[in-house]
Design a protein around this motif. Structure first.
Motif, short mmCIF file in Angstrom:
data_model
loop_
_atom_site.label_atom_id
_atom_site.label_comp_id
_atom_site.label_asym_id
_atom_site.label_seq_id
_atom_site.Cartn_x
_atom_site.Cartn_y
_atom_site.Cartn_z
N SER A 103 0.31 38.77 -18.51
CA SER A 103 -1.05 39.13 -18.88
C SER A 103 -1.06 39.85 -20.23
N SER A 104 -2.23 40.06 -20.77
CA SER A 104 -2.37 40.79 -22.03
C SER A 104 -1.96 42.24 -21.86
N GLU A 105 -1.48 42.84 -22.93
CA GLU A 105 -1.16 44.27 -22.91
C GLU A 105 -2.43 45.12 -22.84
N ASN A 106 -3.59 44.48 -22.97
CA ASN A 106 -4.86 45.21 -22.96
C ASN A 106 -5.60 45.10 -21.63
N GLU A 107 -4.89 44.70 -20.57
CA GLU A 107 -5.53 44.62 -19.26
C GLU A 107 -5.89 46.02 -18.76
N ASP A 108 -6.96 46.08 -17.99
CA ASP A 108 -7.42 47.35 -17.43
C ASP A 108 -6.59 47.68 -16.21
N GLY A 109 -5.98 48.85 -16.20
CA GLY A 109 -5.14 49.26 -15.07
C GLY A 109 -5.92 49.89 -13.93
N GLY A 110 -7.26 49.94 -14.05
CA GLY A 110 -8.06 50.55 -12.99
C GLY A 110 -7.92 52.06 -13.01
N VAL A 111 -7.65 52.64 -11.84
CA VAL A 111 -7.48 54.09 -11.75
C VAL A 111 -6.27 54.54 -12.57
N TYR A 112 -5.23 53.70 -12.60
CA TYR A 112 -4.00 54.03 -13.32
C TYR A 112 -3.94 53.24 -14.61
N PHE A 113 -3.14 53.70 -15.54
CA PHE A 113 -2.93 52.92 -16.75
C PHE A 113 -2.10 51.68 -16.43
N ALA A 114 -2.28 50.64 -17.23
CA ALA A 114 -1.53 49.40 -17.00
C ALA A 114 -0.05 49.62 -17.28
N PRO A 115 0.86 48.99 -16.51
CA PRO A 115 2.30 49.16 -16.75
C PRO A 115 2.71 48.58 -18.10
N GLU A 116 3.80 49.09 -18.62
CA GLU A 116 4.31 48.65 -19.93
C GLU A 116 5.40 47.60 -19.71
N LEU A 117 5.23 46.45 -20.33
CA LEU A 117 6.19 45.35 -20.22
C LEU A 117 7.24 45.44 -21.32
N SER A 118 8.50 45.23 -20.93
CA SER A 118 9.56 45.07 -21.92
C SER A 118 10.48 43.94 -21.45
N VAL A 119 11.01 43.21 -22.41
CA VAL A 119 11.97 42.13 -22.13
C VAL A 119 13.29 42.53 -22.76
N GLU A 120 14.37 42.46 -21.98
CA GLU A 120 15.66 42.98 -22.42
C GLU A 120 16.78 41.99 -22.10
N ILE A 121 17.88 42.09 -22.83
CA ILE A 121 19.07 41.27 -22.59
C ILE A 121 20.26 42.21 -22.42
N GLY A 122 21.05 41.97 -21.38
CA GLY A 122 22.24 42.77 -21.14
C GLY A 122 23.14 42.09 -20.13
N ARG A 123 24.44 42.17 -20.36
CA ARG A 123 25.42 41.57 -19.43
C ARG A 123 25.13 40.09 -19.16
N ASN A 124 24.72 39.38 -20.22
CA ASN A 124 24.40 37.95 -20.12
C ASN A 124 23.25 37.68 -19.16
N ARG A 125 22.38 38.66 -19.01
CA ARG A 125 21.21 38.52 -18.13
C ARG A 125 19.94 38.79 -18.95
N LEU A 126 18.86 38.18 -18.49
CA LEU A 126 17.54 38.41 -19.08
C LEU A 126 16.72 39.23 -18.09
N TYR A 127 16.19 40.36 -18.57
CA TYR A 127 15.44 41.27 -17.69
C TYR A 127 13.98 41.34 -18.12
N VAL A 128 13.09 41.21 -17.14
CA VAL A 128 11.67 41.45 -17.35
C VAL A 128 11.35 42.76 -16.65
N HIS A 129 11.03 43.79 -17.43
CA HIS A 129 10.97 45.15 -16.93
C HIS A 129 9.56 45.72 -17.10
N TYR A 130 8.98 46.17 -15.99
CA TYR A 130 7.67 46.84 -16.04
C TYR A 130 7.87 48.33 -15.75
N ARG A 131 7.47 49.17 -16.70
CA ARG A 131 7.56 50.62 -16.52
C ARG A 131 6.16 51.19 -16.28
N HIS A 132 6.07 52.05 -15.27
CA HIS A 132 4.77 52.61 -14.90
C HIS A 132 4.78 54.13 -14.95
#
Length: 247
Positions: free
Chosen positions: A127-156
């Motif tokens: 989704s867009s980074e500008n989505e409404d998180g409602g009562v809480y703020f929307a989580p922050e998306l990051s994409v990372e590479i490590g140990r030959n793996r691809l990570y999709v990481h949501y931080r809240h």
């Protein structure tokens, strides 16, 4: 000569001030931000440092670029985080601000014999980074590479995080792991870890309700999961609906 330049600068400042005052008096809304046209993304080759252009589909722009070794050959590959540029997805939010609601996605390139080759893509799985998180703020998306793996990481923030782990298999990436943590500030209330290869799920629940962080007492529960095949990155419609890996 100096007097002449000073006079020009004064005139420019006055004109800018009059333009700003005119906008405020007339009540005209600010000019909508322009969407960025489709581009190619230059990256640096790990060997010689030369600029390499990666193609981006028409109607998309690059908003992030991640480098790392995805196939274990010791050579840096590249992942582009892209975003659509449709003008009809510019919307006014609850605060009256014009925001970009275009969805985002990934394009994955492997570097072989000095050339980047696209292996897979999913252009609208985020989704867009500008989505409404409602009562809480929307989580922050990051994409990372490590140990030959691809990570999709949501931080809240103080509420925790959740993360998906993918590995390259053939021309796509398989979802092999899921990890999440439910927090209340510094205190961790619950953790979940799933290994889709072994089909095992671990849930850890904090039993010390007065814990302040670092003094939690966890009760572990292991369960087997039923799973036929692994989810593939190219086939995920929306990470917001994926939950614990869609199993």
């Amino acid at each position: 000569m100096i007097k002449y330049l000073f006079t020009i600068n004064v005139i420019v400042v006055i004109l800018l001030a009059l333009d700003s005052f005119s906008r405020q008096v007339s009540g005209n809304p600010p000019v909508a931000p322009k969407t960025i046209g489709p581009i190619s993304a230059p990256v640096k080759g790990p060997a010689s440092g030369e600029a390499v252009t990666l193609p981006v589909p028409k109607g998309y722009t690059v908003v992030g670029r991640i480098g790392g070794d995805l196939n274990g050959d010791g050579i840096l590959d590249s992942v582009l985080l892209v975003k659509a540029t449709a003008k009809d997805r510019l919307e006014t939010n609850a605060d009256g601000k014009l925001v970009d609601k275009n969805r985002r996605g990934l394009i994955v390139f492997l570097r072989t014999n000095g050339q980047f080759k696209k292996v897979t893509e999913n252009l609208d799985c985020f989704s867009s980074e500008n989505e409404d998180g409602g009562v809480y703020f929307a989580p922050e998306l990051s994409v990372e590479i490590g140990r030959n793996r691809l990570y999709v990481h949501y931080r809240h923030g103080r509420y925790g995080y959740w993360k998906y782990t993918f590995r390259l298999r053939g021309s796509d990436f398989e979802l092999i792991g899921y990890d999440a943590s439910n927090n209340n500030g510094p205190r961790t209330d619950r953790q979940v870890s799933i290994n889709f290869l072994t089909k095992r799920r671990l849930e850890r629940t904090n039993t010390n309700v007065s814990a302040e962080g670092g003094d939690e007492v966890f009760k572990d529960k292991w369960t087997d999961i039923s799973l036929e095949g692994l989810a593939r990155l190219s086939q995920i419609e929306d990470f917001d609906n994926l939950g614990e890996g869609g199993w």
